[in-house]
Design a protein around this motif. Structure first.
Motif: not given
Length: 333
Positions: A305-333
């Protein structure tokens, strides 16, 4: 005397290149030492992260080998059975529901406080409100749990929950979501506690990024007749959306992993309720309530269960990072 002066100047001239070379050598040594020290600190983060992942995988391997992918699809949790029946569906469901409901409450309130502090609040009131937000962030989670158990839970069960149950009684979807009976321990109570706990993170980060908006942009908007709401919607939020989303994701990561406060007030029931007013559990609450008395396959299941929580948190943070990169790219364009 003249000869002595000439000899002294000659010795100084001879010592000059030696001193400069020595100083340069010392500078090079200190620069390399600084470089390798900072590099070792950076690499240590990767080593610690790798060690945590490895230890979780080693501890969870017996449960992975025993249950496999079915661990994610099983809602029953019976460690005393022979053999033990363990499933992560109920804790995962409770973790996602409490986090989502907490963010739905905390995001508008936190952004509202930040907008008020930076755009509308009088100067004499900013300090007390800012201090109150900082104090909320500094309260230990166990204090939140005790307050939720002894104060918030009875209040919600006696006033708010009966009102919501009567209000949505008979509705197709909301009637099931807000069905009774009222309970001191429920998913909604835990979600409200989480919302209060993550509120300072959203507010503090939003205040900091809102203050980075150039005053000339807001003054220009006010100059053409924009209201406070129009300035916030069309100037402040678009200019700072990357920072705001980063603060929200940081708060979401805190909500996903909160343990003690949730354990006090969620009920620790391993089932998937249809109503948010019913008891439930989360991954962190399940681990905290059972790990001390676990052994063998039961303990391995909790580590999984702890490993699943680790993976879930990692996926959330990765999705947030991807979203931020897309927003920054859009703002740059």
């Amino acid at each position: 005397m003249a000869e002595m002066a000439v000899q002294g100047s000659t010795r100084e001239a001879a010592a000059g290149p030696y001193d400069r070379a020595r100083a340069l050598s010392a500078f090079r040594f200190s620069d390399k030492a600084f470089y390798w020290t900072t590099r070792a600190c950076a690499v240590s983060v990767l080593l610690i992260l790798g060690g945590i992942i490895l230890s979780l995988m080693v501890g969870a391997w017996p449960a992975i080998r025993q249950y496999g992918f079915a661990f994610l699809l099983t809602s029953r949790w019976a460690p005393s059975a022979d053999p033990p029946v363990l499933g992560a569906l109920a804790p995962v469901y409770g973790t996602l529901v409490t986090s989502v409901v907490a963010m739905l409450i905390a995001i508008p309130v936190g952004l509202g406080i930040a907008i008020f502090l930076t755009e509308i609040c009088p100067l004499w009131l900013r300090r007390p409100i800012g201090l109150a937000v900082e104090l909320l962030a500094g309260i230990p989670s166990i204090i939140y749990g005790m307050w939720g158990f002894f104060v918030l839970g009875p209040f919600l069960a006696n006033t708010f929950q009966p009102f919501m149950i009567a209000l949505f009684d008979g509705w197709p979807v909301l009637g099931t979501m807000f069905a009774g009976p009222p309970s001191y321990l429920s998913l909604f109570n835990a979600s409200l506690i989480l919302a209060i706990m993550v509120l300072p993170f959203i507010t503090a980060i939003s205040v900091d990024v809102f203050r980075t908006v150039p005053p000339v942009l807001k003054e220009a908007a006010y100059g053409v007749g924009c209201t406070n709401w129009e300035v916030v919607r069309n100037v402040v939020i678009p200019y700072t959306r990357v920072g705001v989303i980063g603060g929200i994701m940081l708060a979401l990561g805190r909500a996903l992993g909160e343990t003690m406060a949730v354990t006090f007030i969620i009920g620790n029931s391993f089932r998937i309720p249809s109503s948010i007013f019913a008891p439930g559990t989360t991954i962190s609450a399940a681990i905290a309530s059972e790990f001390a008395e676990s052994d063998g396959l039961h303990q391995s299941g909790l580590i999984l269960l702890g490993l699943l929580l680790f993976v879930l948190t990692f996926l959330v943070l990765a999705a947030a990072r991807l979203m931020l990169l897309r927003l920054e790219k859009k703002a740059g364009n």
